[in-house]
Design a protein around this motif. Sequence first.
Motif, PDB file in Angstrom:
ATOM      1  N   PRO A   1       1.407   5.258   1.515  1.00  0.00           N
ATOM      2  CA  PRO A   1       1.098   5.882   2.808  1.00  0.00           C
ATOM      3  C   PRO A   1      -0.349   6.374   2.893  1.00  0.00           C
ATOM      4  O   PRO A   1      -0.995   6.250   3.941  1.00  0.00           O
ATOM      5  CB  PRO A   1       2.094   7.042   2.888  1.00  0.00           C
ATOM      6  CG  PRO A   1       3.253   6.596   2.062  1.00  0.00           C
ATOM      7  CD  PRO A   1       2.645   5.831   0.914  1.00  0.00           C
TER       8      PRO A   1
ATOM      9  N   ARG B   1      -6.196   2.449   8.202  1.00  0.00           N
ATOM     10  CA  ARG B   1      -6.158   2.644   9.655  1.00  0.00           C
ATOM     11  C   ARG B   1      -7.405   3.366  10.148  1.00  0.00           C
ATOM     12  O   ARG B   1      -8.055   2.939  11.107  1.00  0.00           O
ATOM     13  CB  ARG B   1      -4.904   3.438  10.007  1.00  0.00           C
ATOM     14  CG  ARG B   1      -4.756   3.809  11.480  1.00  0.00           C
ATOM     15  CD  ARG B   1      -3.886   5.045  11.625  1.00  0.00           C
ATOM     16  NE  ARG B   1      -4.456   6.187  10.920  1.00  0.00           N
ATOM     17  CZ  ARG B   1      -3.738   7.194  10.435  1.00  0.00           C
ATOM     18  NH1 ARG B   1      -2.434   7.204  10.552  1.00  0.00           N
ATOM     19  NH2 ARG B   1      -4.337   8.200   9.808  1.00  0.00           N
TER      20      ARG B   1
ATOM     21  N   PRO C   1       4.330  -0.357   8.967  1.00  0.00           N
ATOM     22  CA  PRO C   1       5.033  -0.304   7.682  1.00  0.00           C
ATOM     23  C   PRO C   1       6.459  -0.826   7.817  1.00  0.00           C
ATOM     24  O   PRO C   1       7.433  -0.061   7.835  1.00  0.00           O
ATOM     25  CB  PRO C   1       4.989   1.186   7.304  1.00  0.00           C
ATOM     26  CG  PRO C   1       4.933   1.887   8.625  1.00  0.00           C
ATOM     27  CD  PRO C   1       4.160   0.992   9.552  1.00  0.00           C
TER      28      PRO C   1
ATOM     29  N   VAL D   1      -0.929  -1.234  12.582  1.00  0.00           N
ATOM     30  CA  VAL D   1      -0.541  -0.954  11.195  1.00  0.00           C
ATOM     31  C   VAL D   1       0.954  -0.673  11.217  1.00  0.00           C
ATOM     32  O   VAL D   1       1.387   0.357  11.751  1.00  0.00           O
ATOM     33  CB  VAL D   1      -1.321   0.253  10.625  1.00  0.00           C
ATOM     34  CG1 VAL D   1      -0.888   0.515   9.197  1.00  0.00           C
ATOM     35  CG2 VAL D   1      -2.812  -0.005  10.679  1.00  0.00           C
TER      36      VAL D   1
ATOM     37  N   GLU E   1      -3.017   5.183   1.310  1.00  0.00           N
ATOM     38  CA  GLU E   1      -3.901   4.028   1.447  1.00  0.00           C
ATOM     39  C   GLU E   1      -3.795   3.428   2.845  1.00  0.00           C
ATOM     40  O   GLU E   1      -4.796   2.989   3.434  1.00  0.00           O
ATOM     41  CB  GLU E   1      -3.553   2.984   0.389  1.00  0.00           C
ATOM     42  CG  GLU E   1      -3.896   3.413  -1.025  1.00  0.00           C
ATOM     43  CD  GLU E   1      -3.212   2.564  -2.080  1.00  0.00           C
ATOM     44  OE1 GLU E   1      -3.634   2.617  -3.248  1.00  0.00           O
ATOM     45  OE2 GLU E   1      -2.233   1.848  -1.747  1.00  0.00           O
ATOM     46  N   THR E   2      -2.580   3.409   3.379  1.00  0.00           N
ATOM     47  CA  THR E   2      -2.380   2.871   4.726  1.00  0.00           C
ATOM     48  C   THR E   2      -3.125   3.709   5.758  1.00  0.00           C
ATOM     49  O   THR E   2      -3.771   3.170   6.663  1.00  0.00           O
ATOM     50  CB  THR E   2      -0.881   2.836   5.059  1.00  0.00           C
ATOM     51  OG1 THR E   2      -0.204   2.052   4.077  1.00  0.00           O
ATOM     52  CG2 THR E   2      -0.637   2.244   6.437  1.00  0.00           C
TER      53      THR E   2
ATOM     54  N   LEU F   1       0.830  -1.201   0.000  1.00  0.00           N
ATOM     55  CA  LEU F   1       0.000   0.000   0.000  1.00  0.00           C
ATOM     56  C   LEU F   1       0.863   1.250   0.000  1.00  0.00           C
ATOM     57  O   LEU F   1       2.016   1.226   0.423  1.00  0.00           O
ATOM     58  CB  LEU F   1      -0.908   0.022   1.239  1.00  0.00           C
ATOM     59  CG  LEU F   1      -1.873  -1.146   1.431  1.00  0.00           C
ATOM     60  CD1 LEU F   1      -2.567  -1.020   2.786  1.00  0.00           C
ATOM     61  CD2 LEU F   1      -2.895  -1.204   0.312  1.00  0.00           C
TER      62      LEU F   1
END
Length: 212
Positions: free
Chosen positions: A146, A153, A193, A191, A148-149, A144
């Motif tokens: 940032p 969330r 990354p 979440v 989309e992340t 994804l």
Amino acid sequence: MGSKSFSARTLDANALKSFAHPLRLRMYELLDEHGPSTATRLAALLGQNTGATSYHLRELARHGLIEVAQGMGRGKEKYWRVTPGGYSYGDAAADPETASALEFLLDDLVRQRGAELARWREEEPGAPEEWVRVSGYGRRSLRLTPEETGALRDEVFEVLQRYRSLSEGREPGPAGPRDPSIGHVVVHFDVLPLGAGRDASDASDAPDEPAS
């Protein structure tokens, strides 16, 4: 994408430093799991004296983490409960002392989650079938951006907020029979990354993570 707040309040520097205390964290956990309690009962559960638990309860209350449960107790007896709405730790701390407190709290959060997962693994074989059916472990590995992340969330936290509002209307009392259809349900959601701090060259050489 900016981070939305789904908690009643964000802990300031003084609250972070006050909360970063092993006994206060454990007392907060007990209030969260079992509902309103007194300093005397918490002292018995933790092997402390009532003077110590009373002091730490007042400190938690001073920063808005807990509050007196109105309508409970007799005379000068006080029942304390977790303040509805929850809290968040906010962004990275500016000064070293607050940053150290935040690190302590985040490390304790990881510890608590591991302990809760291990506890359920032990309890699951003897748990009622209806609760086993609705429990679940989840992990997904996604590719994804940032933006989309952040959207992912926020959408998940919006769902959790709806159910938290429902839950806070069902606070257990200190005594008497409880509704057996309502349990203390813990939801873990992270979440992460992973690898975002590596150089692009390092990331390009790394093998793909397995899908899940």
